[in-house]
Design a protein around this motif. Structure first.
Motif, PDB file in Angstrom:
ATOM      1  N   THR A   4     -73.307 -33.450 -40.582  1.00  0.00           N
ATOM      2  CA  THR A   4     -74.521 -33.513 -39.767  1.00  0.00           C
ATOM      3  C   THR A   4     -75.756 -33.337 -40.639  1.00  0.00           C
ATOM      4  OG1 THR A   4     -74.436 -31.124 -39.317  1.00  0.00           O
ATOM      5  CG2 THR A   4     -73.347 -32.576 -37.738  1.00  0.00           C
ATOM      6  N   LEU A   5     -76.822 -33.982 -40.225  1.00  0.00           N
ATOM      7  CA  LEU A   5     -78.089 -33.884 -40.943  1.00  0.00           C
ATOM      8  C   LEU A   5     -79.220 -33.940 -39.932  1.00  0.00           C
ATOM      9  CD1 LEU A   5     -79.809 -33.820 -43.494  1.00  0.00           C
ATOM     10  CD2 LEU A   5     -79.571 -36.314 -43.658  1.00  0.00           C
ATOM     11  N   ASP A   6     -79.869 -32.793 -39.748  1.00  0.00           N
ATOM     12  CA  ASP A   6     -81.014 -32.715 -38.855  1.00  0.00           C
ATOM     13  C   ASP A   6     -82.287 -32.758 -39.688  1.00  0.00           C
ATOM     14  OD1 ASP A   6     -79.329 -32.393 -36.655  1.00  0.00           O
ATOM     15  OD2 ASP A   6     -79.253 -30.224 -36.943  1.00  0.00           O
ATOM     16  N   ARG A   7     -83.298 -33.421 -39.164  1.00  0.00           N
ATOM     17  CA  ARG A   7     -84.561 -33.588 -39.891  1.00  0.00           C
ATOM     18  C   ARG A   7     -85.713 -33.273 -38.963  1.00  0.00           C
ATOM     19  NH1 ARG A   7     -86.231 -39.136 -43.168  1.00  0.00           N
ATOM     20  NH2 ARG A   7     -88.406 -38.567 -43.652  1.00  0.00           N
ATOM     21  N   THR A   8     -86.533 -32.294 -39.366  1.00  0.00           N
ATOM     22  CA  THR A   8     -87.680 -31.907 -38.552  1.00  0.00           C
ATOM     23  C   THR A   8     -88.901 -31.722 -39.444  1.00  0.00           C
ATOM     24  OG1 THR A   8     -87.109 -29.559 -38.757  1.00  0.00           O
ATOM     25  CG2 THR A   8     -86.249 -30.744 -36.839  1.00  0.00           C
ATOM     26  N   ALA A   9     -90.068 -31.810 -38.847  1.00  0.00           N
ATOM     27  CA  ALA A   9     -91.307 -31.589 -39.600  1.00  0.00           C
ATOM     28  C   ALA A   9     -91.371 -30.138 -40.070  1.00  0.00           C
ATOM     29  CB  ALA A   9     -92.514 -31.928 -38.738  1.00  0.00           C
ATOM     30  N   ALA A  10     -91.908 -29.941 -41.281  1.00  0.00           N
ATOM     31  CA  ALA A  10     -91.985 -28.600 -41.869  1.00  0.00           C
ATOM     32  C   ALA A  10     -93.175 -27.833 -41.323  1.00  0.00           C
ATOM     33  CB  ALA A  10     -92.075 -28.706 -43.383  1.00  0.00           C
ATOM     34  N   SER A  11     -92.972 -26.550 -41.081  1.00  0.00           N
ATOM     35  CA  SER A  11     -94.058 -25.674 -40.661  1.00  0.00           C
ATOM     36  C   SER A  11     -94.539 -24.868 -41.855  1.00  0.00           C
ATOM     37  CB  SER A  11     -93.584 -24.724 -39.566  1.00  0.00           C
ATOM     38  OG  SER A  11     -92.647 -23.783 -40.087  1.00  0.00           O
ATOM     39  N   THR A  12     -95.743 -24.311 -41.736  1.00  0.00           N
ATOM     40  CA  THR A  12     -96.299 -23.476 -42.793  1.00  0.00           C
ATOM     41  C   THR A  12     -95.409 -22.263 -43.061  1.00  0.00           C
ATOM     42  OG1 THR A  12     -98.545 -24.164 -42.232  1.00  0.00           O
ATOM     43  CG2 THR A  12     -98.319 -22.154 -43.526  1.00  0.00           C
ATOM     44  N   ALA A  13     -94.834 -21.711 -41.993  1.00  0.00           N
ATOM     45  CA  ALA A  13     -93.949 -20.559 -42.160  1.00  0.00           C
ATOM     46  C   ALA A  13     -92.723 -20.925 -42.974  1.00  0.00           C
ATOM     47  CB  ALA A  13     -93.532 -20.016 -40.790  1.00  0.00           C
ATOM     48  N   GLN A  14     -92.210 -22.125 -42.777  1.00  0.00           N
ATOM     49  CA  GLN A  14     -91.008 -22.544 -43.499  1.00  0.00           C
ATOM     50  C   GLN A  14     -91.278 -22.806 -44.976  1.00  0.00           C
ATOM     51  OE1 GLN A  14     -90.130 -25.762 -40.690  1.00  0.00           O
ATOM     52  NE2 GLN A  14     -88.117 -24.850 -40.351  1.00  0.00           N
ATOM     53  N   THR A  15     -92.485 -23.204 -45.314  1.00  0.00           N
ATOM     54  CA  THR A  15     -92.813 -23.498 -46.718  1.00  0.00           C
ATOM     55  C   THR A  15     -93.455 -22.322 -47.432  1.00  0.00           C
ATOM     56  OG1 THR A  15     -95.030 -24.340 -46.239  1.00  0.00           O
ATOM     57  CG2 THR A  15     -93.192 -25.919 -46.110  1.00  0.00           C
ATOM     58  N   GLY A  16     -93.678 -21.225 -46.713  1.00  0.00           N
ATOM     59  CA  GLY A  16     -94.355 -20.090 -47.323  1.00  0.00           C
ATOM     60  C   GLY A  16     -95.791 -20.388 -47.690  1.00  0.00           C
ATOM     61  N   THR A  61     -90.847 -29.219 -55.798  1.00  0.00           N
ATOM     62  CA  THR A  61     -89.581 -28.514 -55.941  1.00  0.00           C
ATOM     63  C   THR A  61     -88.909 -28.393 -54.588  1.00  0.00           C
ATOM     64  OG1 THR A  61     -88.559 -26.521 -56.899  1.00  0.00           O
ATOM     65  CG2 THR A  61     -90.526 -26.203 -55.564  1.00  0.00           C
ATOM     66  N   VAL A  62     -87.634 -28.103 -54.604  1.00  0.00           N
ATOM     67  CA  VAL A  62     -86.860 -27.900 -53.378  1.00  0.00           C
ATOM     68  C   VAL A  62     -86.853 -26.413 -53.035  1.00  0.00           C
ATOM     69  CG1 VAL A  62     -84.579 -28.045 -52.313  1.00  0.00           C
ATOM     70  CG2 VAL A  62     -85.391 -29.907 -53.777  1.00  0.00           C
ATOM     71  N   LEU A  63     -87.177 -26.105 -51.783  1.00  0.00           N
ATOM     72  CA  LEU A  63     -87.065 -24.741 -51.275  1.00  0.00           C
ATOM     73  C   LEU A  63     -85.848 -24.642 -50.377  1.00  0.00           C
ATOM     74  CD1 LEU A  63     -90.572 -23.500 -50.019  1.00  0.00           C
ATOM     75  CD2 LEU A  63     -89.473 -23.029 -52.196  1.00  0.00           C
ATOM     76  N   LYS A  64     -85.092 -23.572 -50.554  1.00  0.00           N
ATOM     77  CA  LYS A  64     -84.028 -23.252 -49.611  1.00  0.00           C
ATOM     78  C   LYS A  64     -84.603 -22.288 -48.585  1.00  0.00           C
ATOM     79  CE  LYS A  64     -79.440 -21.159 -49.212  1.00  0.00           C
ATOM     80  NZ  LYS A  64     -78.305 -20.520 -49.938  1.00  0.00           N
ATOM     81  N   ILE A  65     -84.441 -22.605 -47.317  1.00  0.00           N
ATOM     82  CA  ILE A  65     -84.981 -21.778 -46.236  1.00  0.00           C
ATOM     83  C   ILE A  65     -83.870 -20.910 -45.679  1.00  0.00           C
ATOM     84  CG2 ILE A  65     -86.127 -21.786 -43.994  1.00  0.00           C
ATOM     85  CD1 ILE A  65     -87.140 -24.622 -44.686  1.00  0.00           C
ATOM     86  N   ASP A  66     -84.098 -19.614 -45.691  1.00  0.00           N
ATOM     87  CA  ASP A  66     -83.125 -18.657 -45.162  1.00  0.00           C
ATOM     88  C   ASP A  66     -83.861 -17.731 -44.195  1.00  0.00           C
ATOM     89  OD1 ASP A  66     -81.018 -17.029 -44.630  1.00  0.00           O
ATOM     90  OD2 ASP A  66     -80.882 -16.126 -46.624  1.00  0.00           O
ATOM     91  N   GLY A  67     -83.877 -18.123 -42.946  1.00  0.00           N
ATOM     92  CA  GLY A  67     -84.624 -17.355 -41.966  1.00  0.00           C
ATOM     93  C   GLY A  67     -86.113 -17.433 -42.249  1.00  0.00           C
ATOM     94  N   SER A  68     -86.727 -16.278 -42.483  1.00  0.00           N
ATOM     95  CA  SER A  68     -88.162 -16.240 -42.753  1.00  0.00           C
ATOM     96  C   SER A  68     -88.473 -16.210 -44.246  1.00  0.00           C
ATOM     97  CB  SER A  68     -88.784 -15.002 -42.086  1.00  0.00           C
ATOM     98  OG  SER A  68     -88.198 -13.811 -42.607  1.00  0.00           O
ATOM     99  N   THR A  69     -87.464 -16.331 -45.077  1.00  0.00           N
ATOM    100  CA  THR A  69     -87.672 -16.304 -46.529  1.00  0.00           C
ATOM    101  C   THR A  69     -87.313 -17.643 -47.144  1.00  0.00           C
ATOM    102  OG1 THR A  69     -85.433 -15.482 -46.994  1.00  0.00           O
ATOM    103  CG2 THR A  69     -87.160 -13.837 -46.600  1.00  0.00           C
TER     104      THR A  69
END
Length: 285
Positions: A4-16, A61-69
């Motif tokens: 599976t591959l879900d794709r959504t727009a990035a939020s400011t919180a997700q990118t830090g 660069t690639v960010l790995k998103i783990d919850g709020s970090t």
């Protein structure tokens, strides 16, 4: 098997707060109802960029998103996509990661850009208080971490090292393990790695060369003496390191100063960033 591959727009919180250059991609894999999100071998992910307006693509660069970090994972930009090898499936997003340090003015002309790019990939870090400490010696542990992360050779499954002076919980232990497993670095003895010792220019050149052979299939030079001919002090390069220095020299990764290579001089943190940056731009063979 279900991928599976879900794709959504990035939020400011997700990118830090970093500028997003891709959507957020959430990867998943299940086989007969069992979810697999960790792998023994790396899986290559490619994330297409959707926004490059005003973006310095060399700092992406690639960010790995783990919850709020988030954690910076690196990645290579080319042909409109960020490519990165991963050992885990998770949520990932591409960002422009503009890292600045307050103490690099003295090396800006020859190492400023290189420090910024390698830092953007998460391969180098400062030493606190927003400072990089560019003229300080780089240690064996630091360079092992810089190298394996920059050239995408880090491996969470790497076996623990046999060195008594590399504690399993040390920040550099995973990088040393990956470097040893890949044949990039050896200990100072069978049981001692000497992680906090400075590393020489010849040692750095050799590690870079070995890493390029593993990561990009770069071939050793056929005539070591010819490759080292421009260095008037080539005879002072330790014999076990000559072939590595020769390969690095042939790719213009290491360059002498006034005709000398100074192989036994300690390498600085600024020099380490420059050398790694040049290695990143070597084409795969």
């Amino acid at each position: 098997m279900i991928f599976t591959l879900d794709r959504t727009a990035a939020s400011t919180a997700q990118t830090g707060g970093r500028p997003a250059v891709t959507d957020v991609f959430n990867y998943g894999l299940s086989v007969n109802g069992t979810v697999y999100d960790e792998f023994n071998e790396p899986v290559q992910i490619q994330i297409p960029l959707v926004n490059t307006t005003g973006i310095d693509t060399e700092l992406t660069t690639v960010l790995k998103i783990d919850g709020s970090t988030q954690s910076v994972e690196g990645g290579v930009y080319g042909n409109g996509v960020l490519t990165e090898n991963r050992y885990t499936f998770s949520s990932y997003v591409g960002v422009e990661n503009d890292v600045t340090f307050s103490d690099v003015a003295s090396v800006q002309s020859w190492a400023g850009r290189e420090i910024k790019v390698v830092a953007a990939k998460g391969a180098i870090e400062g030493r606190g208080d927003g400072k990089y400490d560019p003229r300080a010696n780089v240690t064996r542990a630091e360079f092992a971490k810089i190298l394996v992360e920059a050239l995408d050779l880090d491996n969470p499954n790497a076996s623990s090292t046999k060195f008594s002076d590399v504690p399993a919980n040390a920040w550099y232990a995973p990088a040393v393990a990956a470097a040893v497993d890949n044949g990039i670095i050896n200990g100072r003895s069978e049981t001692r790695f000497d992680p906090l010792a400075p590393i020489s220019r010849a040692e750095i050149a050799t590690m870079i060369s070995r890493a390029l052979q593993v990561a990009k299939g770069v071939q050793a030079v056929s005539d070591v003496d010819v490759a080292l001919a421009n260095f008037s002090d080539a005879s002072t390069i330790p014999s076990s390191l000559k072939s590595g220095v020769a390969l690095a020299a042939s790719k213009n990764i290491v360059i002498g100063n006034e005709g000398k290579f100074s192989p036994n001089a300690n390498a600085s943190r600024a020099e380490a960033a420059v050398i790694v940056y040049r290695a990143l731009n070597v084409e795969a063979e």
